[in-house]
Design an enzyme around this catalytic site. Structure first.
Site, PDB file in Angstrom:
ATOM      1  N   HIS A   1      -3.429  -5.751   1.037  1.00  0.00           N
ATOM      2  CA  HIS A   1      -2.769  -5.942   2.337  1.00  0.00           C
ATOM      3  C   HIS A   1      -2.738  -7.414   2.752  1.00  0.00           C
ATOM      4  O   HIS A   1      -3.678  -7.881   3.406  1.00  0.00           O
ATOM      5  CB  HIS A   1      -3.547  -5.178   3.413  1.00  0.00           C
ATOM      6  CG  HIS A   1      -3.422  -3.695   3.330  1.00  0.00           C
ATOM      7  ND1 HIS A   1      -2.450  -2.990   4.007  1.00  0.00           N
ATOM      8  CD2 HIS A   1      -4.145  -2.775   2.647  1.00  0.00           C
ATOM      9  CE1 HIS A   1      -2.582  -1.701   3.759  1.00  0.00           C
ATOM     10  NE2 HIS A   1      -3.610  -1.540   2.928  1.00  0.00           N
TER      11      HIS A   1
ATOM     12  N   GLU B   1      -1.173  -8.689   5.140  1.00  0.00           N
ATOM     13  CA  GLU B   1      -1.177  -8.796   6.606  1.00  0.00           C
ATOM     14  C   GLU B   1      -2.596  -8.768   7.174  1.00  0.00           C
ATOM     15  O   GLU B   1      -2.825  -9.160   8.311  1.00  0.00           O
ATOM     16  CB  GLU B   1      -0.299  -7.697   7.229  1.00  0.00           C
ATOM     17  CG  GLU B   1      -0.920  -6.306   7.351  1.00  0.00           C
ATOM     18  CD  GLU B   1      -0.902  -5.496   6.059  1.00  0.00           C
ATOM     19  OE1 GLU B   1      -0.607  -6.069   4.991  1.00  0.00           O
ATOM     20  OE2 GLU B   1      -1.206  -4.284   6.123  1.00  0.00           O
TER      21      GLU B   1
ATOM     22  N   CYS C   1       0.842  -1.202   0.000  1.00  0.00           N
ATOM     23  CA  CYS C   1       0.000   0.000   0.000  1.00  0.00           C
ATOM     24  C   CYS C   1       0.875   1.249   0.000  1.00  0.00           C
ATOM     25  O   CYS C   1       1.565   1.508  -0.982  1.00  0.00           O
ATOM     26  CB  CYS C   1      -0.970  -0.045   1.176  1.00  0.00           C
ATOM     27  SG  CYS C   1      -2.375   1.058   0.980  1.00  0.00           S
TER      28      CYS C   1
END
Lengths: 226, 764
Positions: free
Chosen positions: A203, A205, A86
Site C-alpha cells: 500500500h 498510500e 491490494c
C-alpha cells in the site's frame, strides 16, 4: 495530473488513497461510485484496497462486473494510467487487465506489516523517479496476496520486464525468507505489456507521510506526476 | 425452531430465567398474564445483559460527571466527550465472552460487529478498535484453538470493515480455562452537531428496519450471556450469531450518509435482544409509544413465529426513526447501498410498545417497563475466605533466584509478557492511515486528520491484583491505563469499562465486584476521568470455577499536538536513562512470584494516587516540552522487563547500560533511615529487578535535556534516578543482568508463535 478513486461496495482504502493524492500530493481527485458507467476526465484511475463485495466467491471476482469497470477498461485502452492496490490488484487480475491469480497467503492468515520491496523495473510511468533496484519500505495488509501464474506467463512477465516489485530483505535479497505470502518468485507488483496498468499488493498510500513511519510510497505518486 | 406453547406454565417461566416474583411483577404491569411472545420479550429485557439488574446499585458508584461530557453514561448507547475543534469522540467497550467460548471465530467477530454498531448508531464514524483478550494457559491445546479462532474472527470483521485494530492486551492464566474473555472496544469521531440519539419521537414518524434480514440466529443470546458456561454449553451454539462484515460496512456507510440529510430523528442498533430492545428503548427514551408490524420485517427463514422475530439477534440490523414526509430520502440512500429499508411501523401517542403480526396484536407492553423499570437486586456480599491465606506472604521464605538472566528470559518468554506481534500482524492496524503508534507501545495513538490532535488509548487490567485485592486492583487498573496514556504525552480524559466477573449470586463474587468498582471509582474521581459507559459480564465461570475478577479499563486521552508524542522505546546511542518513582519491597501478586516461585500470593503493590498523578503530570509536561525521547511505564515484570522492552523496541533494537543500581538502593536506605525505623527491611534484589511497585517509568532524554528532566521531576516531587545510558547491543543491569538484545528479542518475539506452531501438528 488528475485522478479518480473508484469506490466499490466494501472498498476501505478509498479515503486513504484520496488523502494521499489530494492532501499530500495536492492532486485534484474525485471519487467514482462503482455503479457509474463513465469516468470523469482524469489521467489516473486508482482501484483501492478493501474487501469489494466482501471478497465473496473470490477476491475481486464480483467487482469486475461493476458497471464502472467498462469505463476503466476504455481508460486503460486509451493508454492512460491505472493502479490497482491490494484488492484493486486482485480486481485487475480477475478482470483480465493483468495475468495470473491470487492464492491465500502461505501462512493462511491475514498479514499486516511493513515489508521491503526491490524495484525490478524503474522504466515505467509509476517508477520513473526510483533508482535501479531501489529498496522501498511499504506495508502490506492482505489475506490473499500469494501471486500465482503458470510457467509460460511467468517467463513472459520476466522477459518483457513486467515484474515491477519483488519482496526483499532490507539489503535487497529476494529469498524465500523475505517472501511474506508465498508469492511466485517474490512478486509484489506487475505491470501490463503496454506499461500503463500496475497492480501491487503493498500500500503506497500508507507510506506517503513521515508521521506514518515511511515516505517511500510517495515516490510512486511522484513518478506519476512526472 | 421454537413452538409457541398453549399456555404459560411455571416450567416455561423458569426456562426463561424469570423468577416467580418477577413473573408476578409482569402480571401486575400488564394487568393480565403475558402471552408467550410477551414472556420472551420480558425475559430478554430483564436479563442481566440488558437490564443490569444485579449490577445497577453498584454501578452508581462510578463518577459520570465531567466538564467535557456531551452524553453521559447510560443515557445513550455510548458516552460522548468533546475534544475541541468542533469534534467529539464516542467510545465503548463490550464483552462477547460466552459466544467466543462456544464458537471462537463467530463469537469474536460478532463482538466486534456489535461494538462498531454501538458507535455508528450515535452518528460517529468508527476510527479504531482495541481488544482485551484473556485465555487459559497456552500450553493447553484447547487454548491454542480458542486464541487462533478469536484472533481470526476479530481480524475477519475489523479488517473487512476497514477500521484499524490498533492495540489491546492478551493475558494467559489458568483461571480463564474454558471461559475466555473477549472484550472489544471501539472509538468513533463525530462532529458536535451531528450526534444522533437513539430516540423515537414525533407522533406519526415512520419507523424503518434497515440492514440484513432476520433469521433464527442468536435467539435468546442476551439470556445465554447471563448464565454460567457448562459442559453442555456447546449445545447453545444456535445462540451464537453469525457476522457479515461486508453487510455492516454497507450499513455503516448508508447510515452515515443518511446522517448528512435532514431525514433522521433517531437511530438504534439491533444488538442484544434485537428488535425488542431497539423498539422499546427508543420509545422509552423518547417518552413515546411505538407500533410495529412484524410481517414487514425482512426474513431469511420461513415460518418464524412472532416470538422468534422479536428475539432474534441476527447481526447487521438497525432501527431508524425518520421524519414523516422524508421517507423517500431514507429509501433512496439504502437502495444505493443495496440494503433493505422497510417501513415497519410508526411512533405513536402514549407509552406502549405494540407489536402486530398482520392484523393480530401479539404484544402490548409499556415501553418504559421493559427498558427502565426492570427488577433491581442488591445481592448479598461476603469477603471471600481464600483472601486471608492468599494475601499472606512471608518474604523470608522466598529465596532469591540464583540466575537473574534466566529469570528475565523466562519472563520474556511468558505469553502474557511476550510480544503480541503474532496477534496484531493479523489485524489491519494501519487502514485509514491514522495509526501513529502501532500496537506494542504503552498506548496506541492515532491522529485526527485536519487537526493537530491525537487520541491515545490503552486497555488495562491486572486481574491477579484484583483477585488478591479487588479494591487496590480496581484502582490500579484505572491508574495504569491513565499512566499508559500519559506516557505517550496525552492527557487522560475518560474511561469505559468492561466488568468481567463470576456468578453474582455468589456472595464472594459480588464482594469482588463491589470492591473493584469502589477502587476504580476512587481512582476515576481522583484523576477526574469519568466513566462514560461500558458493560457488565457476569457468570464467567466454567466447571473449574470463576475467573479472576477482571474489570477491564479502556482509557482515552487527548494529545493536543500530535508532534508532542513520546514513543515507548529507546532510540539513540548516548541518550540518558532515568528511572522515575521509588521502588519498594513489593513482590506480592507479581508475575515474578507467579512464574519463578509458582505463587499467586501476597498483597498487590499499593497505589498512592497523589504520587501517581504527579508522575503523569511530569510525563505530560515533559512531552509538551519535547524533552522526552522515550517513556515507558513499569508493570508486569518490573524494572528488568521494562528495560528489556525499551531495548527490543519495534525495529532493530538497541542496548543499554544501567550501572547506577546503587542509587536506587541508596534511596531506599535513606528513606527507611529517615523514617527512623531500624527494622525496615533492605530492598531485596528481586524486588528491585522484578517487583511491580506502582507509579514508576523509564524515560530516556538527550544529554542536553538531563538537567531539565531532573528539575521537572523535582517540580512534581517525583523521585528521579539517573541510572544509565542507551547504547551498544547488550542490556546490562547492575551486576545481575547481562543479555544481548538480539537474544532477548528472539525470545520475546517468538514466545507466542513458537507455541502456536504446535496447533497444526499436535491439535489436529
Amino acid at each position: 495530473m488528475k485522478a479518480a478513486v473508484v469506490v466499490f461496495p466494501g472498498s476501505n482504502c478509498d479515503t486513504d488513497c484520496f488523502h494521499a493524492l489530494f492532501d499530500v500530493m495536492k492532486m485534484p481527485v474525485k471519487f467514482v461510485w462503482h455503479k457509474e458507467g463513465t469516468l470523469p476526465d482524469v489521467d489516473l484511475v486508482v482501484l483501492p484496497g478493501g474487501f469489494s463485495y466482501g471478497d465473496y466467491l473470490r477476491t475481486g471476482a464480483i467487482a469486475r462486473f461493476s458497471p464502472v469497470m467498462e469505463a476503466v477498461r476504455q481508460h486503460a485502452e486509451s493508454g492512460r494510467a491505472v493502479i490497482g492496490i491490494c484488492n484493486g490488484f486482485q480486481i485487475l487480475l480477475e478482470a483480465g487487465f493483468l495475468p495470473g491469480a491470487m492464492l491465500r497467503n502461505k501462512t493462511l492468515s491475514f498479514i499486516c506489516t511493513h515489508v521491503w520491496l526491490r524495484t525490478e523495473n524503474n522504466a515505467t510511468i509509476f517508477t520513473g523517479k526510483l533508482n535501479p533496484k531501489e529498496l522501498l519500505r511499504i506495508p502490506i495488509a492482505h489475506g490473499e496476496g500469494n501471486y500465482y501464474c503458470d510457467d509460460k506467463t511467468f517467463k513472459r512477465l520476466e522477459d518483457s520486464n513486467q515484474i515491477v516489485f519483488r519482496y526483499a530483505s532490507e539489503s535487497g535479497e529476494t529469498t524465500d525468507e523475505f517472501n511474506p505470502n508465498g508469492s511466485r518468485d517474490n512478486i509484489a507488483g506487475i505491470i501490463n505489456a503496454k506499461g500503463n496498468v500496475l497492480g501491487m499488493m503493498p500500500h503506497p498510500e500508507r507510506a506517503s507521510e513521515s508521521m506514518l513511519d515511511s515516505v517511500d510510497g510517495r515516490k510512486i505518486w511522484e513518478s506519476l506526476v512526472g | 425452531m421454537v413452538q409457541a406453547p398453549d399456555r404459560i406454565t411455571p416450567e416455561i417461566i423458569a426456562a426463561h430465567g424469570i423468577t416467580p416474583e418477577e413473573y408476578d411483577r409482569i402480571v401486575k404491569i400488564l394487568g393480565r398474564e403475558p402471552n408467550f411472545t410477551e414472556l420472551g420479550i420480558f425475559s430478554v429485557m430483564w436479563s442481566e445483559h440488558c437490564s443490569y439488574k444485579n449490577s445497577k446499585p453498584i454501578l452508581k458508584l462510578f463518577p459520570t460527571e465531567g466538564p467535557n461530557l456531551l452524553v453521559r453514561a447510560g443515557e445513550e448507547n455510548a458516552g460522548i466527550v468533546d475534544v475541541g475543534d468542533g469534534l467529539a469522540i464516542c467510545f465503548k467497550i463490550e464483552s462477547h465472552n460466552h459466544p467466543s467460548a462456544v464458537e471462537p471465530f463467530q463469537g469474536a467477530a460478532t463482538g466486534v460487529g456489535g461494538i462498531l454498531r454501538d458507535i455508528f448508531t450515535m452518528g460517529a464514524r468508527p476510527i479504531l478498535l482495541m481488544d482485551s483478550l484473556r485465555f487459559g494457559s497456552l500450553e493447553n491445546a484447547q487454548t491454542r484453538r480458542l486464541l487462533q479462532g478469536v484472533v481470526a474472527g476479530i481480524a475477519h470483521y475489523g479488517n473487512c470493515i476497514g477500521v484499524p485494530t490498533i492495540g489491546g492486551e492478551v493475558y494467559f492464566d489458568e483461571s480463564y480455562e474454558g471461559n475466555p474473555l473477549v472484550n472489544a472496544m471501539c472509538l468513533g469521531i463525530v462532529s458536535k452537531d451531528g450526534i444522533i440519539k437513539g430516540k423515537a419521537s414525533g407522533v406519526g414518524n415512520p419507523v424503518y428496519y434497515v440492514g440484513a434480514a432476520t433469521g433464527r440466529d442468536g435467539l435468546g443470546g442476551a439470556a445465554f450471556a447471563s448464565r454460567e458456561l457448562t459442559e453442555e454449553s456447546h449445545e447453545d451454539r444456535p445462540a451464537v450469531q453469525v457476522g457479515d462484515p461486508f453487510m455492516e460496512k454497507l450499513l455503516l456507510e448508508a447510515c452515515l450518509e443518511l446522517l448528512k440529510t435532514d431525514a433522521l430523528v433517531g437511530m438504534q442498533d439491533m444488538g442484544a435482544a434485537g428488535l425488542t430492545c431497539s423498539t422499546c428503548e427508543t420509545a422509552s427514551r423518547g417518552s413515546a409509544g411505538i407500533e410495529i408490524d412484524i410481517t414487514k420485517v425482512p426474513r431469511r427463514e420461513t415460518a418464524m413465529i412472532p416470538y422468534e422475530v422479536m428475539l432474534s439477534e441476527s447481526q447487521e440490523r438497525m432501527l431508524i426513526i425518520a421524519k414523516k414526509g422524508k421517507e423517500h430520502i431514507v429509501e433512496r440512500i439504502f437502495e444505493k447501498w443495496d440494503l433493505h429499508a422497510e417501513k415497519i411501523g410508526e411512533v405513536q401517542e402514549g407509552h406502549l410498545m405494540r407489536v402486530y403480526d398482520g392484523p393480530e396484536l401479539v404484544a402490548e407492553i409499556p415501553a418504559k417497563a421493559l427498558a427502565d423499570e426492570g427488577p433491581i437486586y442488591r445481592r448479598e456480599e461476603n469477603k471471600p475466605a481464600y483472601l486471608t491465606e492468599a494475601q499472606h506472604l512471608d518474604l523470608r521464605k522466598i529465596s532469591l533466584p540464583k540466575d537473574f538472566n534466566a529469570v528475565l528470559k523466562k519472563m520474556l518468554d511468558h505469553p502474557s509478557i511476550a510480544s503480541k506481534g503474532w496477534v496484531y500482524t493479523q489485524y489491519d492496524h494501519m487502514v485509514r492511515t491514522d495509526t501513529v503508534f502501532y500496537p506494542g507501545h504503552d498506548a496506541s495513538l492515532i491522529r485526527i486528520k485536519g487537526t493537530q490532535k491525537g487520541i491515545a488509548v490503552s486497555t488495562d487490567c491486572n486481574s491477579l491484583y484484583c483477585y488478591l485485592d479487588p479494591f487496590e486492583g480496581g484502582k490500579i487498573a484505572v491508574a495504569e491505563s491513565a499512566r499508559n496514556v500519559a506516557a505517550s504525552g496525552a492527557r487522560p480524559l475518560a474511561i469505559t469499562n468492561c466488568l468481567n466477573f463470576g456468578n453474582p449470586m455468589t456472595p464472594d463474587i459480588f464482594w469482588q465486584f463491589h470492591q473493584c468498582v469502589e477502587g476504580m471509582s476512587t481512582a476515576c474521581r481522583f484523576f477526574q476521568t469519568p466513566v462514560t459507559g461500558g458493560n457488565v459480564s457476569f457468570y464467567n465461570e466454567s466447571p473449574m470455577g470463576a475467573i479472576q475478577p477482571t474489570p477491564t479499563v479502556g482509557m482515552v486521552g487527548l494529545l493536543d499536538d500530535i508532534d508532542d508524542r513520546v514513543p515507548s522505546f529507546f532510540k539513540s546511542e548516548g541518550d540518558i536513562i532515568f528511572l522515575l518513582g521509588n521502588t519498594l519491597n513489593e513482590i506480592g501478586a507479581s508475575h515474578y512470584l507467579m512464574l519463578e516461585h509458582g505463587l499467586k500470593k501476597g498483597l498487590p503493590p499499593r497505589l498512592d494516587l497523589e504520587r501517581e498523578k504527579a508522575l503523569q503530570m511530569l510525563m505530560i509536561e515533559g512531552a509538551k516540552a519535547r524533552c522526552l525521547v522515550s517513556c515507558h511505564d513499569l508493570s508486569e515484570g518490573g524494572l528488568a522487563v521494562a528495560l528489556a522492552e525499551c531495548c527490543i523496541g519495534q525495529g532493530k533494537g538497541i542496548g543499554a547500560n544501567i550501572e547506577q543500581i546503587p542509587l536506587i538502593l541508596g534511596a531506599r536506605h535513606q528513606k527507611t533511615n529517615h523514617a527512623g525505623s531500624h527494622h525496615a527491611a533492605e530492598l531485596r534484589m528481586d524486588a528491585l529487578y522484578f517487583g511491580e511497585t506502582q507509579s514508576r517509568a523509564i524515560v530516556s532524554v538527550k544529554p542536553e535535556h538531563k538537567e531539565y528532566l531532573i528539575k521537572l521531576a523535582q517540580k512534581h516531587s517525583v523521585p528521579v534516578f539517573q541510572i544509565g545510558v542507551v547504547g551498544g547491543q547488550t542490556l546490562v543491569i547492575g551486576d545481575l543482568i547481562n543479555l544481548r538484545v538480539d537474544e532477548m528479542a528472539g525470545i520475546y518475539q517468538t514466545a507466542i508463535p513458537r507455541r502456536m506452531s504446535k496447533i497444526s501438528s499436535r491439535d489436529a
